[in-house]
Design an enzyme around this catalytic site. Structure first.
Site, PDB file in Angstrom:
ATOM      1  N   GLY A   1       0.787  -1.228   0.000  1.00  0.00           N
ATOM      2  CA  GLY A   1       0.000   0.000   0.000  1.00  0.00           C
ATOM      3  C   GLY A   1       0.808   1.261   0.000  1.00  0.00           C
TER       4      GLY A   1
ATOM      5  CD  GLU B   1      -1.267  -2.944  -4.470  1.00  0.00           C
ATOM      6  OE1 GLU B   1      -0.479  -2.386  -5.241  1.00  0.00           O
ATOM      7  OE2 GLU B   1      -1.127  -2.960  -3.228  1.00  0.00           O
TER       8      GLU B   1
END
Length: 266
Positions: A132, A140
């Site tokens: 992140g 993701e």
């Protein structure tokens, strides 16, 4: 210097770059890259060569290492006439797919993926990840959760015994904007450490994710060991959308080493 920076230094925007132009820059840069970029390339190529097969649906992650993965995937599709559908996790990965003339898909038409290949900010000895740093953690994690195999590609600097050993920017937590202060205080009160709202560099104010949310970066206490418990509890806080903790999700990690070798962890 990363290949993405090289692209920007040439004055070429990634979202409009032609495949021919990209490949020219890639080849020129590949011949002069340092050990860190060579390590990323080696890990990316290994994962693509081992896990991508004909008629696969592949999740394409985000970040600098993914550039090498997409380039290798495009080579194999062209050389081997593979039929591969690519599902992006971000605007960046979507543009890489489009610019390499790969087949672009989405989860509406392809909800089940054969594998997802993505980078990581840090990987610990149990294959727990921090992701992140680029702000794409929600997409993701969704893509990774839909894949039969979630494969991590990274260079040697991302390999740690425990989370926080190498990566010092904290664990990203995507939150609904109106709730960021209560969430910040609750996590600090319950688990310690400190949380900072991620601020944008090219605009005034916070970073806003593709989903319209804010990101809190949690600089956590190093004594935390039960990440599964902590992650589960944080996700139950109202207003938390997702965390950058990927717990028990990765099947294998490929680390490119400084000497050009590959270290595998599973």
């Amino acid at each position: 210097m990363m290949i993405l920076k090289t692209l920007l230094d040439t004055g070429t925007r990634l979202d409009i770059i032609s495949v021919r132009r990209f490949n020219k820059i890639f080849r020129e840069y590949s011949g002069t890259m340092g050990p860190l970029e060579s390590a990323k390339k080696a890990a990316a190529y290994k994962a693509i060569d081992e896990y991508v097969k004909d008629n696969n649906v592949i999740g394409i992650g985000s970040g600098s290492t993914i550039i090498y993965a997409v380039h290798r995937l495009a080579e194999r599709v062209k050389e081997e006439k593979l039929n591969v559908v690519c599902i992006p996790t971000s605007f960046q990965s979507r543009q890489l797919i489009v610019n390499h003339r790969l087949t672009l898909g989405d989860l509406e038409t392809h909800p089940k993926l054969d594998c997802a290949i993505d980078g990581a900010d840090e990987v610990d000895s149990e294959l727990n990840l921090i992701k992140g740093g680029g702000g794409c953690l929600l997409q993701e994690k969704i893509i990774a959760s839909c894949a039969d195999h979630f494969i991590v590609i990274a260079d040697y600097t991302k390999n740690s015994q425990r989370l926080g050993e190498q990566y010092k920017k904290g664990i990203p937590i995507e939150v609904v904007p109106m709730a960021y202060v209560p969430i910040q205080r609750r996590i600090e009160d319950n688990y310690g450490g400190s949380l900072e709202i991620r601020m944008a560099k090219a605009k005034a104010g916070p970073v806003v994710t593709d989903n319209g949310n804010f990101i809190l970066d949690w600089h956590f206490p190093h004594e935390i060991t039960d990440w599964n418990k902590v992650n589960t509890e944080i996700l139950l806080i109202p207003g938390v959308v997702e965390t950058g903790l990927f717990i028990k999700m990765a099947k294998k990690a490929f680390f490119g080493m400084a000497d050009g070798s590959i270290m595998e962890q599973s």
